[in-house]
Design a protein around this motif. Structure first.
Motif, PDB file in Angstrom:
ATOM      1  N   TYR A 112      -1.405   5.527  -2.603  1.00 34.91           N
ATOM      2  CA  TYR A 112      -0.019   5.967  -2.746  1.00 34.91           C
ATOM      3  C   TYR A 112       0.644   5.143  -3.853  1.00 34.91           C
ATOM      4  N   PRO A 113       1.523   5.773  -4.698  1.00 37.81           N
ATOM      5  CA  PRO A 113       1.927   7.181  -4.680  1.00 37.81           C
ATOM      6  C   PRO A 113       0.821   8.096  -5.200  1.00 37.81           C
ATOM      7  N   ILE A 114       0.828   9.305  -4.693  1.00 36.68           N
ATOM      8  CA  ILE A 114      -0.161  10.297  -5.088  1.00 36.68           C
ATOM      9  C   ILE A 114       0.372  10.998  -6.342  1.00 36.68           C
ATOM     10  N   ALA A 115      -0.250  10.718  -7.481  1.00 39.29           N
ATOM     11  CA  ALA A 115       0.241  11.262  -8.748  1.00 39.29           C
ATOM     12  C   ALA A 115      -0.088  12.745  -8.850  1.00 39.29           C
ATOM     13  N   PRO A 116       0.901  13.619  -9.115  1.00 43.84           N
ATOM     14  CA  PRO A 116       0.623  15.056  -9.286  1.00 43.84           C
ATOM     15  C   PRO A 116      -0.304  15.287 -10.480  1.00 43.84           C
ATOM     16  N   TYR A 117      -1.303  16.111 -10.281  1.00 39.57           N
ATOM     17  CA  TYR A 117      -2.290  16.340 -11.327  1.00 39.57           C
ATOM     18  C   TYR A 117      -1.874  17.460 -12.275  1.00 39.57           C
ATOM     19  N   GLY A 118      -1.150  18.420 -11.773  1.00 36.11           N
ATOM     20  CA  GLY A 118      -0.780  19.568 -12.601  1.00 36.11           C
ATOM     21  C   GLY A 118      -1.406  20.830 -12.064  1.00 36.11           C
ATOM     22  N   ILE A 119      -0.569  21.812 -11.740  1.00 41.99           N
ATOM     23  CA  ILE A 119      -1.088  22.995 -11.052  1.00 41.99           C
ATOM     24  C   ILE A 119      -1.871  23.931 -11.963  1.00 41.99           C
ATOM     25  N   GLN A 120      -1.780  23.752 -13.307  1.00 40.72           N
ATOM     26  CA  GLN A 120      -2.527  24.625 -14.216  1.00 40.72           C
ATOM     27  C   GLN A 120      -3.627  23.890 -14.957  1.00 40.72           C
ATOM     28  N   LEU A 146       0.806  -1.220   0.000  1.00 40.68           N
ATOM     29  CA  LEU A 146       0.000   0.000   0.000  1.00 40.68           C
ATOM     30  C   LEU A 146       0.839   1.270   0.000  1.00 40.68           C
ATOM     31  N   LEU A 147       2.003   1.238   0.664  1.00 39.59           N
ATOM     32  CA  LEU A 147       2.782   2.463   0.857  1.00 39.59           C
ATOM     33  C   LEU A 147       4.177   2.432   0.224  1.00 39.59           C
ATOM     34  N   ARG A 148       4.610   1.256  -0.240  1.00 38.37           N
ATOM     35  CA  ARG A 148       5.941   1.139  -0.859  1.00 38.37           C
ATOM     36  C   ARG A 148       7.042   1.659   0.071  1.00 38.37           C
ATOM     37  N   LEU A 149       6.999   1.211   1.303  1.00 38.43           N
ATOM     38  CA  LEU A 149       7.961   1.658   2.307  1.00 38.43           C
ATOM     39  C   LEU A 149       9.362   1.158   1.962  1.00 38.43           C
ATOM     40  N   LYS A 150      10.370   1.953   2.310  1.00 37.31           N
ATOM     41  CA  LYS A 150      11.749   1.525   2.083  1.00 37.31           C
ATOM     42  C   LYS A 150      12.428   1.078   3.370  1.00 37.31           C
ATOM     43  N   THR A 151      11.793   1.336   4.503  1.00 37.66           N
ATOM     44  CA  THR A 151      12.385   1.014   5.799  1.00 37.66           C
ATOM     45  C   THR A 151      11.581  -0.097   6.463  1.00 37.66           C
ATOM     46  N   THR A 152      12.268  -1.042   7.088  1.00 39.44           N
ATOM     47  CA  THR A 152      11.637  -2.198   7.703  1.00 39.44           C
ATOM     48  C   THR A 152      10.694  -1.772   8.834  1.00 39.44           C
ATOM     49  N   VAL A 153       9.471  -2.266   8.789  1.00 40.49           N
ATOM     50  CA  VAL A 153       8.513  -2.036   9.867  1.00 40.49           C
ATOM     51  C   VAL A 153       8.893  -2.942  11.036  1.00 40.49           C
ATOM     52  N   ILE A 154       8.940  -2.382  12.243  1.00 41.68           N
ATOM     53  CA  ILE A 154       9.421  -3.158  13.384  1.00 41.68           C
ATOM     54  C   ILE A 154       8.414  -3.139  14.523  1.00 41.68           C
ATOM     55  N   GLY A 155       8.619  -4.069  15.452  1.00 39.44           N
ATOM     56  CA  GLY A 155       7.854  -4.093  16.680  1.00 39.44           C
ATOM     57  C   GLY A 155       8.745  -3.764  17.860  1.00 39.44           C
ATOM     58  N   MET A 156       8.137  -3.280  18.934  1.00 39.07           N
ATOM     59  CA  MET A 156       8.844  -2.969  20.176  1.00 39.07           C
ATOM     60  C   MET A 156       8.033  -3.557  21.323  1.00 39.07           C
ATOM     61  N   LYS A 157       8.717  -4.207  22.258  1.00 40.69           N
ATOM     62  CA  LYS A 157       8.024  -4.821  23.386  1.00 40.69           C
ATOM     63  C   LYS A 157       8.849  -4.653  24.651  1.00 40.69           C
ATOM     64  N   MET A 158       8.167  -4.276  25.724  1.00 40.51           N
ATOM     65  CA  MET A 158       8.804  -4.152  27.027  1.00 40.51           C
ATOM     66  C   MET A 158       8.660  -5.458  27.794  1.00 40.51           C
ATOM     67  N   GLY A 191       4.181  11.985   2.486  1.00 39.36           N
ATOM     68  CA  GLY A 191       3.139  11.509   1.575  1.00 39.36           C
ATOM     69  C   GLY A 191       2.609  10.142   1.973  1.00 39.36           C
ATOM     70  N   GLN A 192       3.500   9.245   2.345  1.00 39.90           N
ATOM     71  CA  GLN A 192       3.072   7.924   2.813  1.00 39.90           C
ATOM     72  C   GLN A 192       2.331   8.037   4.138  1.00 39.90           C
ATOM     73  N   MET A 193       2.812   8.921   4.994  1.00 40.56           N
ATOM     74  CA  MET A 193       2.239   9.021   6.335  1.00 40.56           C
ATOM     75  C   MET A 193       0.812   9.547   6.314  1.00 40.56           C
ATOM     76  N   ILE A 194       0.510  10.485   5.413  1.00 35.26           N
ATOM     77  CA  ILE A 194      -0.855  11.008   5.401  1.00 35.26           C
ATOM     78  C   ILE A 194      -1.829   9.941   4.921  1.00 35.26           C
ATOM     79  N   ILE A 195      -1.413   9.075   4.005  1.00 34.39           N
ATOM     80  CA  ILE A 195      -2.288   7.979   3.579  1.00 34.39           C
ATOM     81  C   ILE A 195      -2.504   7.005   4.728  1.00 34.39           C
ATOM     82  N   LEU A 196      -1.448   6.720   5.518  1.00 29.54           N
ATOM     83  CA  LEU A 196      -1.589   5.870   6.695  1.00 29.54           C
ATOM     84  C   LEU A 196      -2.584   6.481   7.685  1.00 29.54           C
ATOM     85  N   ILE A 197      -2.474   7.789   7.903  1.00 31.49           N
ATOM     86  CA  ILE A 197      -3.397   8.466   8.812  1.00 31.49           C
ATOM     87  C   ILE A 197      -4.817   8.447   8.256  1.00 31.49           C
ATOM     88  N   ASN A 198      -4.964   8.671   6.949  1.00 28.48           N
ATOM     89  CA  ASN A 198      -6.287   8.576   6.329  1.00 28.48           C
ATOM     90  C   ASN A 198      -6.889   7.191   6.536  1.00 28.48           C
TER      91      ASN A 198
END
Length: 261
Positions: A239-247, A22-34, A153-160
Motif C-alpha cells: 500500500y498504496p496500490i498504484a493505479p496501473y491504467g485501465i487501457q 505498511l498502511l499509512r493509517l490516519k487513525t490511531t490504532v487502539i486496544g480494548m480490554k474487559m 484499500g488499506q483493509m484488503i492489504i491487512l487481510i492479505n
C-alpha cells in the motif's frame, strides 16, 4: 538484569509503527480490554472516566480520534444496547425483542427481534468494566483485541497479510445498525478477526468517517498480519496500490509480480 516480557505481551509500539509504515493509517490504532471489576479498570495508568453519558462508539473514538485512555462501566453508557454488546447488561427477553427499534430501524417487531438475535455479544456476568487506549501506549498489554480503522484499500492489504500463511477464507456478516457487534462484539466473543462496516451510530456519534472500515482482532492476529504484509511488500504488493491504467497493456505490470513464476 531486566526480565524478559511475559509470553502473552507484545512490543505494541513497534507493532503500531510497522502497521503505520505498511498502511499509512490516519487513525490511531487502539486496544480494548474487559475487566472483571471496576477497581481493576481504575488501576490502569492515566485512565480517564466519563463525566457524561455516552455510546460505546463515542468511548472508542475518544481513544482512536483523541488518543485518550478511557474506562467505563455500565452506568457510563446510554441504554441497554451499548451495554449488552460488551456484556455489561443482560441479553434478556426484553433486550432480544428489540421493541425500541420497531418503526425506526425495522418495519415489524419480528424484524427487530431477528436483528437483536443476530448480534454477536459478550456474555453477561463476566465483566464490570471496559478500557480503550491507544495501542502504542502499552497501558493495555495485552489488550483483549485491537481496533484498526482503515480504508477499503488499506483493509484488503491487512487481510492479505492475515492470509499470507495459514490461509483461511474469511466470512463476515453485516447486522446493519449496531455494527459494533460485527467488530468488537464478535472479536471479543469469538477471538476471531472481525471486519465491519461502521453503522449510522458509529459515524454519527463516534465520528467514523465515510471511507473507514473497522477490523477488530487479537494482538497475535495483528502480529501475524504485519508479518504477512512485510512479506507481501517484498514481493511488490504493498500500500498504496498504484493505479496501473485501465487501457494499458497489462503484461508489463503483471510481469513485475509474476515474472519468476
Amino acid at each position: 538484569m531486566q526480565q524478559a516480557a511475559p509470553s502473552d505481551q507484545f512490543d505494541l509500539p513497534d507493532m503500531v509503527g510497522d502497521l503505520n509504515n505498511l498502511l499509512r493509517l490516519k487513525t490511531t490504532v487502539i486496544g480494548m480490554k474487559m475487566f472483571a471489576t471496576a477497581a481493576e479498570m481504575a488501576a490502569i495508568p492515566k485512565i480517564r472516566r466519563p463525566t457524561a453519558v455516552h455510546t460505546t462508539d463515542q468511548i472508542v473514538s475518544m481513544a482512536s480520534r483523541l488518543g485518550w485512555t478511557v474506562g467505563i462501566t455500565a452506568d457510563d453508557l446510554v441504554g441497554a444496547q451499548c451495554r449488552a454488546v460488551i456484556g455489561l447488561a443482560p441479553q434478556d427477553e426484553k433486550w432480544l425483542a428489540g421493541e425500541n427499534y420497531v418503526g425506526v430501524w425495522h418495519g415489524t417487531a419480528e424484524d427487530a427481534a431477528k436483528r437483536q438475535q443476530a448480534l454477536d455479544v459478550v456474555p453477561h456476568g463476566r465483566y464490570q468494566a471496559l478500557v480503550v487506549s491507544p495501542l502504542a501506549s502499552g497501558r493495555l498489554n495485552p489488550p483483549d483485541i485491537c481496533l484498526v480503522y482503515a480504508t477499503p484499500g488499506q483493509m484488503i492489504i491487512l487481510i492479505n497479510g492475515l492470509q499470507y500463511t495459514g490461509y483461511k477464507k474469511f466470512e463476515w456478516g453485516v447486522v446493519g445498525e449496531t455494527a459494533c457487534a460485527d467488530s468488537w462484539g464478535r472479536a471479543l466473543k469469538t477471538g476471531e478477526p472481525s471486519l465491519s462496516l461502521p453503522c449510522y451510530a458509529e459515524r454519527r456519534y463516534g465520528g467514523v468517517p465515510d471511507e473507514e472500515m473497522l477490523m477488530a482482532l487479537k494482538p497475535a492476529h495483528l502480529a501475524k498480519a504485519i508479518a504477512g504484509m512485510k512479506a507481501l511488500a517484498k514481493n511488490g504488493l504493498r500500500y498504496p496500490i498504484a493505479p496501473y491504467g485501465i487501457q494499458s497493456d497489462v503484461r508489463a505490470g503483471m510481469g513485475v509480480s509474476y515474472a519468476k513464476k
